[in-house]
Design a protein around this motif. Structure first.
Motif, mmCIF file in Angstrom:
data_model
loop_
_atom_site.group_PDB
_atom_site.id
_atom_site.type_symbol
_atom_site.label_atom_id
_atom_site.label_comp_id
_atom_site.label_asym_id
_atom_site.label_seq_id
_atom_site.Cartn_x
_atom_site.Cartn_y
_atom_site.Cartn_z
ATOM 1 N N GLN A 1 3.295 -20.943 1.200
ATOM 2 C CA GLN A 1 4.379 -20.020 1.321
ATOM 3 C C GLN A 1 4.203 -18.823 0.151
ATOM 4 O O GLN A 1 4.261 -17.762 0.378
ATOM 5 C CB GLN A 1 5.755 -20.603 0.979
ATOM 6 C CG GLN A 1 6.248 -21.379 2.190
ATOM 7 C CD GLN A 1 5.626 -22.803 2.131
ATOM 8 O OE1 GLN A 1 5.085 -23.250 1.122
ATOM 9 N NE2 GLN A 1 5.770 -23.542 3.314
ATOM 10 N N ARG A 2 3.670 -18.867 -0.974
ATOM 11 C CA ARG A 2 3.579 -18.324 -2.030
ATOM 12 C C ARG A 2 2.428 -17.304 -1.651
ATOM 13 O O ARG A 2 2.609 -15.958 -1.861
ATOM 14 C CB ARG A 2 3.154 -18.876 -3.346
ATOM 15 C CG ARG A 2 4.370 -19.658 -3.931
ATOM 16 C CD ARG A 2 3.976 -20.024 -5.372
ATOM 17 N NE ARG A 2 3.120 -20.556 -5.667
ATOM 18 C CZ ARG A 2 2.717 -21.667 -5.881
ATOM 19 N NH1 ARG A 2 3.975 -22.659 -5.403
ATOM 20 N NH2 ARG A 2 1.665 -22.555 -6.156
ATOM 21 N N LYS B 1 2.666 -13.157 -1.006
ATOM 22 C CA LYS B 1 1.709 -12.264 -1.775
ATOM 23 C C LYS B 1 1.112 -11.327 -0.709
ATOM 24 O O LYS B 1 1.345 -10.000 -1.133
ATOM 25 C CB LYS B 1 0.867 -12.856 -2.439
ATOM 26 C CG LYS B 1 1.284 -13.668 -3.830
ATOM 27 C CD LYS B 1 0.087 -14.317 -4.455
ATOM 28 C CE LYS B 1 0.359 -15.372 -5.072
ATOM 29 N NZ LYS B 1 -0.808 -16.217 -5.821
ATOM 30 N N ARG B 2 0.838 -11.687 0.554
ATOM 31 C CA ARG B 2 0.392 -10.892 1.534
ATOM 32 C C ARG B 2 1.335 -9.747 1.966
ATOM 33 O O ARG B 2 0.918 -8.707 2.169
ATOM 34 C CB ARG B 2 -0.327 -11.801 2.725
ATOM 35 C CG ARG B 2 -1.543 -12.401 2.384
ATOM 36 C CD ARG B 2 -2.197 -12.739 3.769
ATOM 37 N NE ARG B 2 -1.458 -13.767 4.453
ATOM 38 C CZ ARG B 2 -1.395 -15.032 4.230
ATOM 39 N NH1 ARG B 2 -1.864 -15.584 3.408
ATOM 40 N NH2 ARG B 2 -0.546 -15.664 5.139
ATOM 41 N N ALA C 1 1.218 -5.745 1.402
ATOM 42 C CA ALA C 1 1.051 -4.932 2.730
ATOM 43 C C ALA C 1 2.195 -3.864 2.624
ATOM 44 O O ALA C 1 2.222 -2.922 2.972
ATOM 45 C CB ALA C 1 1.480 -5.714 3.941
ATOM 46 N N GLY C 2 3.551 -4.304 1.967
ATOM 47 C CA GLY C 2 4.463 -3.145 2.059
ATOM 48 C C GLY C 2 4.327 -2.315 0.723
ATOM 49 O O GLY C 2 4.572 -1.196 1.157
ATOM 50 N N TYR C 3 3.736 -3.050 -0.185
ATOM 51 C CA TYR C 3 3.033 -1.921 -1.353
ATOM 52 C C TYR C 3 2.212 -0.840 -0.763
ATOM 53 O O TYR C 3 2.121 0.337 -0.945
ATOM 54 C CB TYR C 3 2.731 -2.737 -2.566
ATOM 55 C CG TYR C 3 2.247 -1.935 -3.815
ATOM 56 C CD1 TYR C 3 3.370 -1.100 -4.502
ATOM 57 C CD2 TYR C 3 0.979 -1.271 -4.013
ATOM 58 C CE1 TYR C 3 3.155 -0.169 -5.349
ATOM 59 C CE2 TYR C 3 0.907 -0.569 -5.138
ATOM 60 C CZ TYR C 3 1.600 0.075 -5.810
ATOM 61 O OH TYR C 3 1.458 0.995 -6.788
ATOM 62 N N ARG C 4 1.235 -1.410 0.109
ATOM 63 C CA ARG C 4 0.295 -0.534 0.618
ATOM 64 C C ARG C 4 0.799 0.763 1.448
ATOM 65 O O ARG C 4 0.106 1.909 1.140
ATOM 66 C CB ARG C 4 -0.835 -1.174 1.166
ATOM 67 C CG ARG C 4 -2.184 -0.938 1.147
ATOM 68 C CD ARG C 4 -3.114 -1.627 1.927
ATOM 69 N NE ARG C 4 -3.331 -2.887 1.147
ATOM 70 C CZ ARG C 4 -2.996 -4.135 1.890
ATOM 71 N NH1 ARG C 4 -2.712 -4.141 3.049
ATOM 72 N NH2 ARG C 4 -3.169 -5.201 1.323
ATOM 73 N N VAL D 1 11.153 -13.012 6.142
ATOM 74 C CA VAL D 1 10.896 -11.773 6.024
ATOM 75 C C VAL D 1 9.716 -10.978 6.642
ATOM 76 O O VAL D 1 8.827 -11.380 6.238
ATOM 77 C CB VAL D 1 11.547 -11.063 4.661
ATOM 78 C CG1 VAL D 1 11.587 -9.792 4.501
ATOM 79 C CG2 VAL D 1 12.709 -11.745 4.364
ATOM 80 N N LYS D 2 9.860 -9.876 7.342
ATOM 81 C CA LYS D 2 8.566 -9.358 7.869
ATOM 82 C C LYS D 2 8.295 -8.224 6.748
ATOM 83 O O LYS D 2 9.081 -7.833 5.944
ATOM 84 C CB LYS D 2 8.896 -8.549 8.969
ATOM 85 C CG LYS D 2 9.637 -9.330 10.319
ATOM 86 C CD LYS D 2 8.388 -10.309 10.628
ATOM 87 C CE LYS D 2 8.903 -11.185 11.812
ATOM 88 N NZ LYS D 2 8.047 -12.438 12.135
ATOM 89 N N SER D 3 6.898 -7.709 6.856
ATOM 90 C CA SER D 3 6.476 -6.759 5.931
ATOM 91 C C SER D 3 7.207 -5.426 5.990
ATOM 92 O O SER D 3 7.340 -4.605 5.185
ATOM 93 C CB SER D 3 5.157 -6.519 5.950
ATOM 94 O OG SER D 3 4.843 -6.106 7.364
ATOM 95 N N THR D 4 7.933 -5.170 7.253
ATOM 96 C CA THR D 4 8.686 -3.995 7.315
ATOM 97 C C THR D 4 10.036 -3.977 6.501
ATOM 98 O O THR D 4 10.211 -3.016 5.904
ATOM 99 C CB THR D 4 8.891 -3.602 8.924
ATOM 100 O OG1 THR D 4 9.663 -4.897 9.350
ATOM 101 C CG2 THR D 4 7.720 -3.262 9.615
#
Length: 127
Positions: A66-67, A71-72, A76-79, A102-105
């Motif tokens: 999960q961790r 992190k991934r 992705a959100g930061y990128r 939660v999704k990256s969006t």
């Protein structure tokens, strides 16, 4: 441009203690002016300022799988947001316990909200 990651524990500690903070529903964002930015700019082949980025995930979030997933998603959100940010800062993102479903969006949306509250977005150029 690929972001540079934080690797030293003392930089995480400095950012947590002295940095500006935004706490949202899924994550907390810590931002601190990077005092080594000038030196790092000279060492950079492109001669540009850049942000140093770190993720701090505690065991409260879940097990190792999960961790890693969190992190991934955070990276992705930061990128997605990173090209619009001011440079020369230390940025640390720490997820909260509710981030597992939660999704990256959603993470990107919350990062945008946090960075706008911390006044980290560049002003649009006049040209």
């Amino acid at each position: 441009m690929k972001y540079t990651t934080l690797k030293e524990h003392h930089l995480y500690q400095k950012t947590f203690q002295r940095g500006a903070r935004f706490s949202g529903r899924y994550l907390s964002v810590f931002v601190l002016r990077d005092y080594a930015a000038g030196r790092l700019r000279k060492e950079n082949p492109e001669k540009r300022f850049y942000n140093r980025f770190g993720v701090s995930v505690t065991k409260k979030v879940g097990g190792a799988v999960q961790r890693s997933r969190v992190k991934r998603i955070l990276r992705a959100g930061y990128r997605a947001v990173e090209p619009e940010l001011k440079t020369g800062f230390l940025v640390v993102i720490s997820p909260r316990e509710g981030i597992l479903n939660v999704k990256s969006t959603d993470v990107e949306r919350e990062l945008r909200r946090g960075f706008s509250k911390l006044k980290m977005f560049r002003e649009p150029s006049a040209s």
